[in-house]
Design an enzyme around this catalytic site. Sequence first.
Site, short mmCIF file in Angstrom:
data_model
loop_
_atom_site.label_atom_id
_atom_site.label_comp_id
_atom_site.label_asym_id
_atom_site.label_seq_id
_atom_site.Cartn_x
_atom_site.Cartn_y
_atom_site.Cartn_z
N ASP A 18 0.83 -1.21 0.00
CA ASP A 18 0.00 0.00 0.00
C ASP A 18 0.85 1.26 0.00
OD1 ASP A 18 -2.46 1.28 -0.07
OD2 ASP A 18 -2.57 1.48 2.10
N GLY A 19 0.31 2.30 -0.61
CA GLY A 19 0.97 3.62 -0.58
C GLY A 19 1.46 4.12 -1.94
N ASN A 20 1.14 3.39 -3.00
CA ASN A 20 1.58 3.82 -4.33
C ASN A 20 1.02 5.19 -4.72
OD1 ASN A 20 2.68 1.29 -4.54
ND2 ASN A 20 1.20 0.50 -6.01
N HIS A 35 1.94 3.52 -9.13
CA HIS A 35 1.74 2.09 -9.35
C HIS A 35 2.90 1.50 -10.14
CE1 HIS A 35 -2.08 2.26 -7.46
NE2 HIS A 35 -2.66 3.01 -8.38
N SER A 63 -7.64 -5.34 -4.78
CA SER A 63 -8.73 -5.92 -3.99
C SER A 63 -10.03 -5.91 -4.78
CB SER A 63 -8.91 -5.15 -2.68
OG SER A 63 -9.54 -3.90 -2.92
N ARG A 69 -12.47 2.20 -7.94
CA ARG A 69 -11.65 3.41 -8.14
C ARG A 69 -11.97 4.05 -9.49
NH1 ARG A 69 -5.73 2.70 -5.35
NH2 ARG A 69 -6.52 1.93 -3.35
N LEU A 129 10.02 -20.87 -4.69
CA LEU A 129 9.17 -19.89 -4.01
C LEU A 129 7.77 -20.00 -4.59
CD1 LEU A 129 8.64 -17.32 -2.25
CD2 LEU A 129 9.34 -15.96 -4.22
N ARG A 186 2.20 -4.71 6.17
CA ARG A 186 1.48 -3.69 5.40
C ARG A 186 2.31 -2.43 5.37
NH1 ARG A 186 -4.77 -2.09 4.83
NH2 ARG A 186 -4.47 -0.35 3.39
N SER A 194 -8.00 -4.54 5.47
CA SER A 194 -8.62 -4.20 4.18
C SER A 194 -9.11 -5.43 3.39
CB SER A 194 -7.66 -3.36 3.32
OG SER A 194 -7.38 -2.13 3.95
C1 IPE Z 1 -5.47 -2.67 0.05
O1 IPE Z 1 -5.17 -1.33 -0.09
C2 IPE Z 1 -5.47 -3.33 -1.28
C3 IPE Z 1 -4.19 -3.44 -1.95
C4 IPE Z 1 -3.04 -3.03 -1.52
C5 IPE Z 1 -4.21 -4.12 -3.20
P1 IPE Z 1 -6.30 -0.20 -0.21
O2 IPE Z 1 -5.58 1.08 -0.42
O3 IPE Z 1 -7.30 -0.58 -1.23
O4 IPE Z 1 -6.98 -0.27 1.22
P2 IPE Z 1 -7.82 0.83 2.01
O5 IPE Z 1 -8.81 1.39 1.03
O6 IPE Z 1 -6.84 1.88 2.44
O7 IPE Z 1 -8.39 0.10 3.16
C1 IPE Z 2 -1.83 0.18 -3.33
O1 IPE Z 2 -1.57 1.53 -3.34
C2 IPE Z 2 -2.10 -0.38 -4.69
C3 IPE Z 2 -3.50 -0.73 -4.96
C4 IPE Z 2 -4.47 -0.67 -4.09
C5 IPE Z 2 -3.82 -1.17 -6.28
P1 IPE Z 2 -2.74 2.61 -3.30
O2 IPE Z 2 -3.14 2.94 -4.69
O3 IPE Z 2 -3.83 2.17 -2.40
O4 IPE Z 2 -1.97 3.84 -2.68
P2 IPE Z 2 -2.53 4.86 -1.59
O5 IPE Z 2 -2.94 4.05 -0.41
O6 IPE Z 2 -3.68 5.57 -2.20
O7 IPE Z 2 -1.37 5.74 -1.32
MG MG Z 3 -4.15 2.39 -0.42
#
Ligand code: IPE
Ligand code: IPE
Ligand code: MG
Length: 255
Positions: A18-20, A35, A63, A69, A129, A186, A194
């Site tokens: 998470d965090g891209n 991403h 997810s 989105r 793996l 995470r 999530s």
């Molecule tokens: C969880 O991250 C899903 C993935 C990393 C693929 P999200 O960014 O979708 O989760 P929430 O919305 O912060 O709970």
């Molecule tokens: C996780 O990063 C990747 C996916 C859920 C596909 P996010 O796109 O949720 O990045 P943030 O959480 O908005 O920074």
């Molecule tokens: Mg996210």
Amino acid sequence: MAAAPPASIPRHLAVIMDGNGRWAERRKRPRAIGHRAGARAVNVCIDFCLDKGIGALTLFAFSSENWGRPEEEVGALMKLFLNALEREVDELHRRGVRVRFIGNRERFAAPIRERMDNAEALTAGNTRLHLSIAASSGGRQDIARAARALAADVAAGRLRADDIDEAAVAAKMALADLPAPDLFIRTGGDHRISNFLLWQLAYTELWFTETLWPDLDAALLQEALDDFAGRERRFGLTGAQIAKGPQQSTESTAA
Ligand code: IPE
Ligand code: IPE
Ligand code: MG
């Protein structure tokens, strides 16, 4: 799987990448750029697992809820998936990685589905793996699917409702052939699951970091492993029981 790594090394690591989006937004760039940077971090994580002898890695890539989105972001992610499938699979195969996808594959366009099928077929015999990519995946959906499968078995006379126990449910869940994740990581600073692997994470050790996924490096993953190595996993028992060794804990949990 890798030959007998020490007990302090998780057999199965599960990761919410998470965090891209925030990584890109901080740079005033479109989220899709984040991403793309995140795809590079996937390789860092896979390399680390190969290096440490971690036998199974499950990555949350997309997810069930991420379909909601903006169209533009979902489109960019689909392009990235397709590119990654085209670019990375041969190299993963060469390195002995078995690739598998969990989640609702039907929701993806045919070219992606085909490449997923091909990647699984090509790498099916690999054992170094076990890489599972959770895509269009959700823990609740997985539980619902298991319930449907059990109901179908009962309706067909293959199973009695009274015989539905934990093992029967577990056998219908995704990743049923792997040990449950020992360690969950995470990135991105949020402390939640999530809807990832709800059933399988029941006794998993959880580790969270503020670091955004594209900034992942081996040192950070090592920090998580060091923390994991120092934890006492009790599975509902007492510390004294655990100190006596696995014999005792197996007997106690079997009851
Ligand atoms: C969880 O991250 C899903 C993935 C990393 C693929 P999200 O960014 O979708 O989760 P929430 O919305 O912060 O709970
Ligand atoms: C996780 O990063 C990747 C996916 C859920 C596909 P996010 O796109 O949720 O990045 P943030 O959480 O908005 O920074
Ligand atoms: Mg996210």
